[in-house]
Every structure is written in structure tokens, then in C-alpha cells.
Write a protein that holds these residues in place. Structure first.
Motif, PDB file in Angstrom:
ATOM      1  N   GLN A  67     -12.384  59.000 -67.906  1.00  9.31           N
ATOM      2  CA  GLN A  67     -13.089  58.428 -66.745  1.00  9.31           C
ATOM      3  C   GLN A  67     -12.282  58.498 -64.884  1.00  9.31           C
ATOM      4  N   ASN A  68     -12.563  59.072 -64.231  1.00  6.91           N
ATOM      5  CA  ASN A  68     -12.564  59.299 -63.142  1.00  6.91           C
ATOM      6  C   ASN A  68     -12.784  57.581 -62.849  1.00  6.91           C
ATOM      7  N   ILE A  69     -12.044  56.912 -61.662  1.00  2.00           N
ATOM      8  CA  ILE A  69     -11.552  55.998 -61.362  1.00  2.00           C
ATOM      9  C   ILE A  69     -11.256  55.292 -59.875  1.00  2.00           C
ATOM     10  N   ALA A  70     -11.556  54.794 -58.879  1.00  2.00           N
ATOM     11  CA  ALA A  70     -11.500  54.520 -58.185  1.00  2.00           C
ATOM     12  C   ALA A  70     -11.333  52.972 -57.615  1.00  2.00           C
ATOM     13  N   GLY A  71     -10.417  52.784 -56.498  1.00  2.00           N
ATOM     14  CA  GLY A  71      -9.924  51.138 -56.079  1.00  2.00           C
ATOM     15  C   GLY A  71      -9.087  50.652 -55.637  1.00  2.00           C
ATOM     16  N   ILE A  72      -9.430  49.489 -55.340  1.00  2.00           N
ATOM     17  CA  ILE A  72      -8.482  48.837 -54.338  1.00  2.00           C
ATOM     18  C   ILE A  72      -7.696  47.795 -54.898  1.00  2.00           C
ATOM     19  N   ILE A  73      -6.450  48.321 -55.325  1.00  2.00           N
ATOM     20  CA  ILE A  73      -5.725  46.608 -54.980  1.00  2.00           C
ATOM     21  C   ILE A  73      -5.388  45.903 -53.939  1.00  2.00           C
ATOM     22  N   SER A  74      -5.521  45.044 -53.862  1.00  3.98           N
ATOM     23  CA  SER A  74      -5.385  44.047 -52.514  1.00  3.98           C
ATOM     24  C   SER A  74      -4.163  43.113 -52.413  1.00  3.98           C
ATOM     25  N   TYR A  75      -3.305  43.387 -51.527  1.00  2.00           N
ATOM     26  CA  TYR A  75      -1.531  42.739 -51.149  1.00  2.00           C
ATOM     27  C   TYR A  75      -1.827  41.904 -51.920  1.00  2.00           C
ATOM     28  N   ASP A  76      -3.023  40.831 -51.949  1.00  7.39           N
ATOM     29  CA  ASP A  76      -2.423  39.350 -52.771  1.00  7.39           C
ATOM     30  C   ASP A  76      -2.689  39.552 -54.091  1.00  7.39           C
ATOM     31  N   PHE A  77      -3.115  40.233 -54.841  1.00  5.72           N
ATOM     32  CA  PHE A  77      -2.396  40.653 -55.963  1.00  5.72           C
ATOM     33  C   PHE A  77      -0.904  40.233 -56.510  1.00  5.72           C
ATOM     34  N   LYS A  78      -0.734  40.110 -55.694  1.00  6.22           N
ATOM     35  CA  LYS A  78       1.135  39.617 -56.019  1.00  6.22           C
ATOM     36  C   LYS A  78       0.975  38.757 -56.314  1.00  6.22           C
ATOM     37  N   ASN A  79       0.327  37.589 -56.250  1.00  8.58           N
ATOM     38  CA  ASN A  79       0.016  36.317 -56.484  1.00  8.58           C
ATOM     39  C   ASN A  79      -0.431  35.794 -58.100  1.00  8.58           C
ATOM     40  N   GLN A  80      -0.761  37.200 -58.763  1.00  6.17           N
ATOM     41  CA  GLN A  80      -1.164  37.090 -60.149  1.00  6.17           C
ATOM     42  C   GLN A  80       0.303  37.372 -60.694  1.00  6.17           C
ATOM     43  N   LEU A  81       1.121  38.409 -59.485  1.00  4.43           N
ATOM     44  CA  LEU A  81       2.395  39.242 -60.459  1.00  4.43           C
ATOM     45  C   LEU A  81       4.170  38.129 -60.444  1.00  4.43           C
ATOM     46  N   GLU A  82       3.617  37.352 -59.357  1.00  9.14           N
ATOM     47  CA  GLU A  82       4.955  35.936 -59.342  1.00  9.14           C
ATOM     48  C   GLU A  82       4.063  35.091 -58.421  1.00  9.14           C
ATOM     49  N   ASN A  83       5.047  34.188 -59.016  1.00 13.85           N
ATOM     50  CA  ASN A  83       5.136  32.733 -58.183  1.00 13.85           C
ATOM     51  C   ASN A  83       5.249  32.393 -56.694  1.00 13.85           C
ATOM     52  N   LEU A  84       3.790  33.160 -56.328  1.00  9.06           N
ATOM     53  CA  LEU A  84       3.653  32.724 -54.990  1.00  9.06           C
ATOM     54  C   LEU A  84       2.021  32.832 -54.266  1.00  9.06           C
ATOM     55  N   GLN A  85       1.656  32.699 -53.374  1.00  9.71           N
ATOM     56  CA  GLN A  85       0.477  31.988 -52.825  1.00  9.71           C
ATOM     57  C   GLN A  85      -0.023  32.403 -52.098  1.00  9.71           C
ATOM     58  N   SER A  86      -1.188  32.411 -51.345  1.00 11.09           N
ATOM     59  CA  SER A  86      -1.586  32.716 -50.118  1.00 11.09           C
ATOM     60  C   SER A  86      -2.561  31.769 -49.400  1.00 11.09           C
ATOM     61  N   GLU A  87      -1.821  30.707 -48.767  1.00  9.11           N
ATOM     62  CA  GLU A  87      -2.865  29.983 -47.773  1.00  9.11           C
ATOM     63  C   GLU A  87      -3.454  30.120 -46.697  1.00  9.11           C
ATOM     64  N   ASN A  88      -3.147  31.120 -46.233  1.00  6.40           N
ATOM     65  CA  ASN A  88      -3.653  31.858 -44.491  1.00  6.40           C
ATOM     66  C   ASN A  88      -4.986  31.570 -45.012  1.00  6.40           C
ATOM     67  N   PRO A  89      -5.557  31.610 -43.734  1.00  4.37           N
ATOM     68  CA  PRO A  89      -6.972  31.977 -43.773  1.00  4.37           C
ATOM     69  C   PRO A  89      -7.336  33.764 -43.918  1.00  4.37           C
ATOM     70  N   ALA A  90      -8.339  33.343 -44.476  1.00  2.00           N
ATOM     71  CA  ALA A  90      -9.080  35.002 -44.845  1.00  2.00           C
ATOM     72  C   ALA A  90      -9.675  35.474 -44.130  1.00  2.00           C
ATOM     73  N   TRP A  91     -10.271  36.164 -42.829  1.00  2.00           N
ATOM     74  CA  TRP A  91     -10.994  36.487 -41.761  1.00  2.00           C
ATOM     75  C   TRP A  91     -12.095  37.297 -43.091  1.00  2.00           C
ATOM     76  N   ILE A  92     -11.951  38.494 -44.442  1.00  2.00           N
ATOM     77  CA  ILE A  92     -12.962  38.422 -45.176  1.00  2.00           C
ATOM     78  C   ILE A  92     -12.447  38.268 -46.141  1.00  2.00           C
ATOM     79  N   ASN A  93     -13.069  38.226 -47.029  1.00  2.00           N
ATOM     80  CA  ASN A  93     -12.161  37.185 -48.683  1.00  2.00           C
ATOM     81  C   ASN A  93     -12.895  38.693 -49.094  1.00  2.00           C
ATOM     82  N   VAL A  94     -11.307  39.493 -49.853  1.00  2.00           N
ATOM     83  CA  VAL A  94     -12.287  40.290 -50.875  1.00  2.00           C
ATOM     84  C   VAL A  94     -11.349  39.808 -52.296  1.00  2.00           C
ATOM     85  N   PRO A  95     -11.704  40.451 -53.374  1.00  2.00           N
ATOM     86  CA  PRO A  95     -10.977  39.981 -54.884  1.00  2.00           C
ATOM     87  C   PRO A  95      -9.646  40.489 -54.645  1.00  2.00           C
ATOM     88  N   ASP A  96      -8.659  40.226 -55.816  1.00  2.00           N
ATOM     89  CA  ASP A  96      -7.971  40.822 -55.370  1.00  2.00           C
ATOM     90  C   ASP A  96      -7.673  42.798 -56.855  1.00  2.00           C
TER      91      ASP A  96
END
Length: 411
Positions: A67-96
Motif C-alpha cells: 500500500q501507498n503510505i506517507a508520513g513523518i518521522i520526528s527528529y525526536d524518534f532518536k530517543n527511541q533509537l538511542e539512550n537520549l532524551q529531549s527535555e526542552n520545551p515544545a511549541w507544538i507537540n507531535v508524535p514520533d
């Protein structure tokens, strides 16, 4: 998805504006892409619209086929790939991960529009506004003084040996009341038509993108990455323009920045590629766009047999051009020095075909808006190395922001 059975005469881009207004009313998700007729190595985004009402959850995304799919991987998906976290404020919250199944597909070429559904007659009679009417007041989240202070911090990290090159980004934020992302998209296309231009909708959230950069493209078992590192402004005359272009091509500083990220991408691709298959068909290619010249390198490889989509993303995301090198340590420093959560900015917009091939852009030169919250933001950045000049890098950020600022200010 049904085959394309409906054909219409294509007269001008105004018809696409009419169609996308209709699609926007009828569907919760949409993805319009355009290559704007650029001659780009390995091609551009297609001139097409995908739309649907069904989101794809993460587990289904990694195993989805046919099937045809379109979408976005958020930069903060990095936190699921490595032992990282993003604690800075988000002006707009989006899913990974924000992906949808395409239920309709509309594409256009020189004289025809092709659609998998019949386009209502009323669509062609719609009146489309000429431009984005609301003037948005934009506030930089980082002052010039703070930028220069943080620049020194990054160079100190380089001196300490913690990073060799870091893509330091700053954010601009705005509040809105009658912002129209569709009109803003077409305004941005007039000012800055790019090979990976896109308008993406996920319910109340929109991405308006004039990206010049490809992240990854998969065609069969071939994988292509095309990092951009190296920017010069366009000249006011032909002579000045050619001089700026030549200076970019021969700049040892820009070449060094580009080469560091090229080596990083070669290493990333090697994790999922046949031994010895990673090569660089073009190093330090110079390509011209409406506002800037860019230095672009092409890296290619042959994938190992049975490599999965998830394995490719885990090996390569986020793209090195938006982090720096070494990648993981540099991402830690980014979270310490930057003052906003990147979210969709510096993530990737992806188009996935029924056969599993895909193409994707780096989300830069892009506005992210939330109509429900009446907010928008965009980020810009540049690579900081030990030889970089802080004032020149800050001016480069403003240059990259110029088309977006022009659209939002209504000038």
C-alpha cells in the motif's frame, strides 16, 4: 489503491490549489509533493497528492506491505533509537511517528491530471485566494547575543574532543488566528520552489516544506543518501552569482564540513549494505536554488538481502546533516545547548510505495503549524566547526529563514 481511471486537462497550478482545498475538507491526512521541475541527481519528489483518513500505528508501519503510505518521522524518534532524551520545551507537540494509509492518489504532469477518484465538478469552480492573508508576528526564540554565546559553547565542545561538527539550530515561533497553511504553502512555492517541496496534514497539524535536501531513497536494493553541507547566497548579478558559486565549490571550510557528514553517512549506510558496495558517485556537487547555492554529495550502496525498512531507519536516522559527528554524542550536546524540541523539524517526510521502495526529504526550510492551538514555528541551523565564524553562521541562518519570513510577514 485503485488504478488511475480519471484524467483531466492540466491548465495551471491554480487547479492543484482548487483540488487540495477540496482534499483538505474531505480527509484527515494529506500529503502534496512537488519537484518543481528541478534537475536533481536521482530525481525529485513526484508531483502528486496522497490522502486518507486512517492513521498507521508504529507496529503496522514497520511491517506494512502492498500500500501507498506517507508520513513523518520526528527528529525526536532518536530517543527511541538511542539512550537520549529531549527535555526542552515544545511549541507544538507531535508524535514520533505520524503516518497514514493513502486512499486516493492524484498526480499531474505537463498537460494532464490523473486521479484514482472522480474529482467533483464543483471543485473546478472554486475560487482560490491569491495569497496567505494573515500576517504572522514571528518571535525568535534565540537572540543574536545568545546565539553567539552558544556558538562559543559548541566550539569549546569541539576543543574538548566531544564533537567535530555540530548542526546548531534556532527556532522562530508565532501565534496565529486565521492562518491558512495551504495558501502559505503556495506562497512559499512561488518564492522558493524546491525539489522536495511538500504540504503535509495530520488532522490539525500541518507541515509546509520547501526542502532542498533528500534524506534517503530506496529503489530495489539500491540506497541513496544526499547530505547537504555548504551554503552560499545567490548573487544580484550573473558575475556575482558565479563568483559565489565558485567560492562555495573551492571553500576548504565547506568541503571539510561536507566531507565529515559524507563519511558519517557512508558509515551509516554500511550497517545495512553489502560489504564494499558503499560509494560516492558525486562529491561536493554544487546546485543552485532560488535563494541559495548548496553543496550536495551523493552516497549510494547496495542493501543486504532481506534488509527491512525498520533496519534501514535504525541504521541511519536522524540524518547526519542535521546532527553532526560523531552522531550520538553530538545529539546529546544539541539537547543541552538548543532551547527547543525540534519535533518535525529536522525529521524526515517519507513516501513509501506499494513495493516497499521509498523516497524521503530532510524537513528543513519548513513551517510547522497547529490550527487547533493557533501556533506555528520553524527552525534553521548551520554546521559549526572549529574554523567557523559565528557572525557568518548566524547570517546563514537568517538567509535560510528569509523565504519563510517573507511569506509569514506578507511582504
Amino acid at each position: 489503491m485503485n488504478s488511475e481511471t480519471h484524467q483531466y486537462q492540466f491548465k495551471n497550478i491554480g487547479e492543484i490549489e482548487q483540488i487540495i482545498q477540496w482534499i483538505n475538507r474531505e480527509y484527515s491526512f494529506l500529503c502534496l509533493t512537488s519537484g518543481n521541475e528541478h534537475q536533481y541527481p536521482q530525481g525529485t519528489f513526484p508531483n502528486q497528492i496522497l490522502a486518507g483518513n486512517t492513521a498507521i500505528e508504529a507496529d503496522e508501519l514497520w511491517t506494512s506491505k502492498g500500500q501507498n503510505i506517507a508520513g513523518i518521522i520526528s527528529y525526536d524518534f532518536k530517543n527511541q533509537l538511542e539512550n537520549l532524551q529531549s527535555e526542552n520545551p515544545a511549541w507544538i507537540n507531535v508524535p514520533d511517528l505520524t503516518f497514514f494509509k493513502s486512499e486516493i492518489k492524484i498526480r499531474w504532469e505537463s498537460d494532464s491530471i490523473f486521479s484514482t477518484v472522480e474529482i467533483p465538478e464543483s471543485v473546478w469552480k472554486e475560487k482560490v485566494a491569491l495569497s496567505q492573508s494573515e500576517k504572522v508576528t514571528i518571535s525568535p526564540l534565540t537572540s543574536r547575543e545568545s546565539y553567539l554565546e552558544n556558538f562559543k559553547k559548541v566550539q569549546n565542545e569541539i576543543i574538548e574532543g566531544n564533537t567535530y561538527e555540530m548542526n546548531y539550530c534556532i527556532s522562530f515561533e508565532g501565534k496565529t488566528s486565521h492562518f491558512d497553511p495551504i495558501l502559505a504553502f503556495f506562497d512559499l512555492m512561488k518564492l522558493s520552489p524546491m525539489p522536495f517541496s511538500a504540504l503535509f496534514k495530520a488532522k490539525s497539524k500541518y507541515l509546509i516544506s520547501a526542502s532542498p535536501e533528500r534524506f534517503l531513497k530506496k529503489s530495489g536494493n539500491q540506497l541513496i543518501a544526499q547530505p547537504i553541507k555548504g551554503t552560499a547566497k545567490r548573487g544580484h548579478t550573473n558575475d556575482e552569482d558565479e563568483r559565489n558559486k565558485s567560492n562555495l565549490l573551492h571553500s576548504e571550510k565547506e568541503q571539510a564540513e561536507n566531507l565529515m557528514i559524507t563519511d558519517l553517512m557512508r558509515n551509516d549506510l554500511s550497517k545495512v549494505s553489502e560489504t564494499g558496495s558503499v560509494n560516492v558517485p558525486e562529491l561536493f556537487g554544487i546546485y543552485s536554488f532560488p535563494k541559495v547555492h548548496q553543496m550536495i554529495t551523493t552516497v549510494s550502496s547496495q542493501l543486504k538481502t532481506n534488509t527491512t525498512f525498520r533496519e534501514i531507519i535504525e541504521a541511519t536516522f536522524p540524518m547526519g546533516s542535521m546532527t553532526g559527528a560523531p552522531k550520538i554524542k553530538t545529539m546529546e550536546i544539541i539537547d543541552q545547548i538548543e532551547n527547543f524540541t525540534r519535533g518535525w523539524f529536522s525529521g524526515t517526510l517519507m513516501l513509501i510505495d506499494e513495493n516497499g521502495d521509498f523516497d524521503s526529504s530532510v524537513i528543513i526550510r519548513s513551517i510547522i503549524s497547529d490550527l487547533e492551538k493557533n501556533k506555528l514555528y520553524f527552525g534553521v541551523g548551520s554546521a559549526i566547526t572549529i574554523d567557523a565564524d559565528p557572525n557568518a553562521e548566524y547570517e546563514e541562518c537568517l538567509l535560510k529563514a528569509s523565504a519563510i519570513l517573507e511569506v509569514l510577514s506578507g511582504k
